[in-house]
Design a protein around this motif. Structure first.
Motif, PDB file in Angstrom:
ATOM      1  N   VAL A 130       0.775  -1.445   0.189  1.00 56.44           N
ATOM      2  CA  VAL A 130       0.061  -0.206  -0.313  1.00 56.44           C
ATOM      3  C   VAL A 130       1.167   1.246  -0.298  1.00 56.44           C
ATOM      4  O   VAL A 130       0.455   2.222  -0.789  1.00 56.44           O
ATOM      5  CB  VAL A 130      -0.962  -0.396   1.268  1.00 56.44           C
ATOM      6  CG1 VAL A 130      -1.828   1.007   0.581  1.00 56.44           C
ATOM      7  CG2 VAL A 130      -2.099  -1.099   1.353  1.00 56.44           C
ATOM      8  N   LYS A 169       2.766   1.747  -3.202  1.00 56.72           N
ATOM      9  CA  LYS A 169       1.030   2.703  -4.028  1.00 56.72           C
ATOM     10  C   LYS A 169       0.793   4.118  -3.756  1.00 56.72           C
ATOM     11  O   LYS A 169       1.010   5.288  -4.509  1.00 56.72           O
ATOM     12  CB  LYS A 169      -0.093   1.744  -4.008  1.00 56.72           C
ATOM     13  CG  LYS A 169      -0.291   0.419  -4.833  1.00 56.72           C
ATOM     14  CD  LYS A 169      -1.950  -0.254  -4.102  1.00 56.72           C
ATOM     15  CE  LYS A 169      -1.048  -2.031  -5.342  1.00 56.72           C
ATOM     16  NZ  LYS A 169      -2.358  -3.014  -4.782  1.00 56.72           N
ATOM     17  N   ARG A 170       0.755   4.450  -2.098  1.00 57.39           N
ATOM     18  CA  ARG A 170       0.789   5.854  -2.355  1.00 57.39           C
ATOM     19  C   ARG A 170       1.567   6.887  -3.332  1.00 57.39           C
ATOM     20  O   ARG A 170       1.236   7.821  -3.281  1.00 57.39           O
ATOM     21  CB  ARG A 170       0.680   5.644  -0.600  1.00 57.39           C
ATOM     22  CG  ARG A 170       0.163   7.097  -0.162  1.00 57.39           C
ATOM     23  CD  ARG A 170      -0.107   7.489   1.604  1.00 57.39           C
ATOM     24  NE  ARG A 170       1.357   7.010   1.890  1.00 57.39           N
ATOM     25  CZ  ARG A 170       1.578   6.452   3.324  1.00 57.39           C
ATOM     26  NH1 ARG A 170       0.606   6.337   3.834  1.00 57.39           N
ATOM     27  NH2 ARG A 170       2.934   6.125   3.236  1.00 57.39           N
ATOM     28  N   ALA A 181      -4.935   1.542  -3.455  1.00 54.56           N
ATOM     29  CA  ALA A 181      -4.719   1.628  -2.529  1.00 54.56           C
ATOM     30  C   ALA A 181      -5.437   2.202  -0.887  1.00 54.56           C
ATOM     31  O   ALA A 181      -5.761   1.842   0.068  1.00 54.56           O
ATOM     32  CB  ALA A 181      -3.548   2.639  -2.718  1.00 54.56           C
TER      33      ALA A 181
END
Length: 360
Positions: free
Chosen positions: A193, A196-197, A219
């Motif tokens: 995550v 992705k962020r 995310a």
């Protein structure tokens, strides 16, 4: 891009599950391998094993790992302390304690323990990633990269090494290489995550909106309470010219984490635009660390001060604009206007005193 370095969550379990203990200790952990993804089942086994032996430090270290995964940090630290004491500073126990302290937000206490584990010949990509993260928090980027490179020498596919190398490169302004590392992290761990962020944030900063959207959406499905993701969603809405949705996202971001300066900045501009100057000042003051040298920020803050009658603060802020941008002509006009307000004649105090005396 703003970063809230003290509030970023590390996926601790993936980093610490590689902790190795001696073969005898592993053999005592009956059935743990079969239930390695079930912390509660691990805890039952470990509690029973500790009750039987009582003095095996490696068991306390393993239980500290499980408690850390469960977020029970105080108990994890107690077990880590017990492990260090019983194993006489065995490096893997020091590493576990350093992980606990780092997760508790105590990087300055974690760093000496991690370095001691390294000095005691503990070689692990997870330890080097931890050291890379700790030096990143200290803003010692050269040393952070040194340890992250060491991590990749031992484990070339370590997603956390890629991720933290991306963080270092992004912080030092190399966004292209940062994105390369985030993408490599996601190749190794598609559900990562944080990678992705960060990648979505960089793509939004480069105005690559279509490329950012899938990373951000994916995310947010996994981490809907991540404040930084809401901030990026607000930026996405702004880029798509959806101002009301953007403001809702920024408000959600600061409701989850009041330190996100970018969200406060945009909310401050919005409050100023509708004449709510006191609220604008509150938001803009919270945005100051990341925006204090931006003319747009300073001019909005100065205007809000002036509108609310805080002429001294307005004057000082307009003067700061000229320090940042000497050709900003409006600031000269504003300073002249405020000076005229400040030098208006005041009632003569002696006349007031005379009237009071005559009344007596």
């Amino acid at each position: 891009m703003l970063r809230v370095h003290g509030l970023l969550l590390l996926v601790v379990s993936s980093l610490i599950c590689s902790c190795s203990f001696d073969k005898d200790a592993r053999e005592q952990m009956v059935d743990l391998q079969q239930v390695k993804d079930d912390p509660e089942a691990q805890l039952v086994n470990l509690n029973a094993a500790i009750e039987q032996t009582g003095s095996d430090g490696s068991l306390y270290a393993r239980r500290a790992v499980v408690l850390l995964r469960k977020g029970e940090l105080r108990q994890a630290l107690q077990d880590a302390n017990k492990a260090v004491k019983l194993t006489r500073d065995e490096p893997s126990s020091l590493f576990v304690k350093a992980q606990v302290l780092r997760t508790m937000g105590k990087p300055e206490e974690a760093l000496p323990l991690a370095l001691q584990a390294e000095r005691n010949s503990y070689q692990s990509s997870s330890l080097y990633v931890l050291l890379g993260d700790l030096y990143l928090q200290r803003r010692d980027y050269k040393q952070a990269l040194t340890y992250l490179n060491k991590a990749q020498e031992l484990s070339p596919d370590d997603e956390f090494a890629f991720y933290y190398k991306g963080r270092v490169l992004e912080t030092t302004g190399d966004s292209a290489r940062a994105m390369y590392n985030y993408r490599n992290a996601l190749e190794q761990a598609p559900s990562f995550v944080e990678a992705k962020r960060e990648l979505s944030g960089l793509l939004l900063a480069r105005n690559e909106i279509p490329a950012a959207k899938p990373y951000l959406a994916s995310a947010m499905q996994v981490a809907p309470a991540d404040a930084l993701l809401w901030y990026y969603k607000g930026l996405l809405y702004k880029a798509e010219q959806k101002p009301d949705s953007a403001l809702q996202a920024f408000n959600q971001a600061i409701s989850l984490n009041d330190t996100i300066q970018g969200a406060h900045y945009w909310l401050g501009l919005q409050q100023h635009s509708i004449g709510n100057n006191e609220a604008a000042i509150v938001h803009l003051q919270k945005a100051a660390p990341g925006y204090k040298r931006k003319p747009k920020y300073l001019s909005t803050l100065a205007s809000a001060y002036e509108r609310s009658g805080q002429y001294g603060m307005a004057m000082a802020t307009y003067q700061r604009i000229l320090e940042v941008e000497p050709t900003y002509t409006y600031a000269y006009q504003a300073i002249s206007r405020i000076k005229s307000k400040l030098v208006k004649p005041k009632p003569d105090s002696t006349v007031v005193q005379q009237v009071q005396i005559e009344e007596l």
